[in-house]
Design an enzyme around this catalytic site. Structure first.
Site, PDB file in Angstrom:
ATOM      1  N   SER A  49      40.327  36.534  44.931  1.00  0.00           N
ATOM      2  CA  SER A  49      39.316  36.278  43.901  1.00  0.00           C
ATOM      3  C   SER A  49      38.253  35.373  44.510  1.00  0.00           C
ATOM      4  CB  SER A  49      39.948  35.605  42.678  1.00  0.00           C
ATOM      5  OG  SER A  49      40.370  34.291  43.033  1.00  0.00           O
ATOM      6  N   ASP A  84      38.442  40.589  44.903  1.00  0.00           N
ATOM      7  CA  ASP A  84      38.845  40.889  43.525  1.00  0.00           C
ATOM      8  C   ASP A  84      37.762  40.380  42.563  1.00  0.00           C
ATOM      9  OD1 ASP A  84      40.582  41.692  41.476  1.00  0.00           O
ATOM     10  OD2 ASP A  84      41.610  39.757  41.417  1.00  0.00           O
ATOM     11  N   ASP A 105      32.492  43.868  40.253  1.00  0.00           N
ATOM     12  CA  ASP A 105      32.762  43.843  38.813  1.00  0.00           C
ATOM     13  C   ASP A 105      31.443  43.710  38.060  1.00  0.00           C
ATOM     14  OD1 ASP A 105      33.485  43.422  36.220  1.00  0.00           O
ATOM     15  OD2 ASP A 105      34.876  41.780  36.607  1.00  0.00           O
ATOM     16  N   HIS A 177      44.426  39.776  31.871  1.00  0.00           N
ATOM     17  CA  HIS A 177      44.946  38.936  32.957  1.00  0.00           C
ATOM     18  C   HIS A 177      45.861  37.865  32.373  1.00  0.00           C
ATOM     19  CE1 HIS A 177      41.127  40.125  35.277  1.00  0.00           C
ATOM     20  NE2 HIS A 177      42.142  40.617  35.935  1.00  0.00           N
ATOM     21  N   GLY A 178      46.825  37.448  33.151  1.00  0.00           N
ATOM     22  CA  GLY A 178      47.708  36.361  32.731  1.00  0.00           C
ATOM     23  C   GLY A 178      48.828  36.884  31.841  1.00  0.00           C
TER      24      GLY A 178
HETATM   25  P1  13P Z   1      47.642  39.189  36.463  1.00  0.00           P
HETATM   26  O1  13P Z   1      47.311  37.791  36.876  1.00  0.00           O
HETATM   27  O2  13P Z   1      47.797  39.324  34.992  1.00  0.00           O
HETATM   28  O3  13P Z   1      48.811  39.717  37.216  1.00  0.00           O
HETATM   29  O4  13P Z   1      46.373  40.089  36.831  1.00  0.00           O
HETATM   30  C1  13P Z   1      45.986  40.246  38.173  1.00  0.00           C
HETATM   31  C2  13P Z   1      44.696  40.974  38.305  1.00  0.00           C
HETATM   32  O5  13P Z   1      44.378  41.858  37.543  1.00  0.00           O
HETATM   33  C3  13P Z   1      43.816  40.607  39.420  1.00  0.00           C
HETATM   34  O6  13P Z   1      42.566  41.189  39.304  1.00  0.00           O
END
Ligand code: 13P
Length: 287
Positions: A49, A84, A105, A177-178
């Site tokens: 990221s 990412d 993105d 996410h998360g």
């Molecule tokens: P998680 O943190 O929910 O596993 O998602 C990861 C993600 O989509 C990275 O772009």
């Protein structure tokens, strides 16, 4: 072997399995991911990221570390180093730093602007042999300051972006996410099915892989998902194993405070999580 994600994802889509993208944060994460991929004889995508890139002092450091580690550890399975949720500027920085794959993105732009910027990056990536992921319909939750609403993508807009020649497409299908909240409604398979019908062979990407039940993962793969992103789950398993070590007082006995000992249980926990995901996604033995 550092490669673009194109071949591994086309093979995954055709073979009805998915390649995991595991986000990296530091040396331990990177080493754990590479060694597990090699042990499982699986292709792997290392996700970075913008926040993690900054934490590791910049994309050049990350690219140099990954390339050197592949060589020093004798990693022969295909590895893609992937930005990412990249911003427009971040994409160019990673291309310059030597990443083999990027995600632009543009989901927060109006669709016309997303199309225009994605189109430009398709050309740049094609010239340099890099794979490119685009996004339509934002992913919910929060990751490194990027906040989405978990909307479902418009299949027609997905087709418009897929037709530009991107390598893979991330489309919101209710994923976030998360950790998933108790009242999460689950993935929208109607949306996924409509997107796959309009985008054909395009490998689809499922973000927010942490906490999605196994049956939903398998159904998503059967409907064209060929890349699944996992970040939070490795963080949780690393934290839990480290907590256990410290709470058992192991850092206080002998040389238990040595960082190589202190971080070892967390490192092993990341490896176990990645192996479990590779088995679930079906990428074991597919290198
Ligand atoms: P998680 O943190 O929910 O596993 O998602 C990861 C993600 O989509 C990275 O772009």
């Amino acid at each position: 072997m550092l490669v673009s994600a194109k071949d591994m994802l086309q093979k995954a889509k055709a073979g009805k399995y998915a390649v995991g993208q595991f986000n990296i944060n530091n040396l331990e994460w990177t080493k754990a991911a590479l060694l597990t991929a090699q042990e499982c004889n699986s292709p792997i995508i290392l996700g970075v990221s913008e926040g993690a890139g900054k934490y590791m002092t910049g994309y050049k450091t990350v690219a140099a570390m990954v390339k050197a580690m592949i060589e020093e550890l004798g990693i022969t399975v295909p590895v893609a180093l992937h930005l990412d949720h990249g911003s427009y500027e971040g994409c160019y920085k990673c291309i310059e730093a030597g990443f083999s794959s990027i995600m632009f993105d543009g989901s927060h732009y109006p669709i016309a602007e997303n199309v225009e910027k994605t189109k430009e990056l398709v050309e740049v990536c094609a010239q340099k042999g890099l794979s490119l992921e685009a996004e339509v319909g934002s992913i919910g939750g929060e990751e490194d300051g990027v906040i989405g609403r978990g909307e479902c993508a418009d299949p027609q807009e997905c087709k418009q972006i897929a037709d530009l020649g991107v390598t893979m497409l991330a489309a919101g299908i209710g994923n976030i996410h998360g950790k998933y909240p108790e009242n999460w409604e689950g993935l929208s398979f109607e949306t996924l099915d409509a997107i796959q019908k309009l985008t054909g062979d395009m490998p689809l990407v499922l973000h927010g892989g942490t906490g999605i039940p196994e049956d939903m993962i398998k159904k998503a793969i059967s409907l064209g998902v060929a890349k699944i992103n996992v970040n939070t789950e490795c963080q949780l398993s690393f934290a839990a194993a480290t907590r256990k070590y410290v709470e058992a007082g192991k850092d206080l006995s002998g040389k238990g405070f040595d960082p190589r000992k202190l971080l070892a249980p967390g490192f092993e926990a990341i490896k176990a999580t990645i192996k479990e995901k590779m088995e679930l996604f079906g990428s074991v033995g597919k290198a």
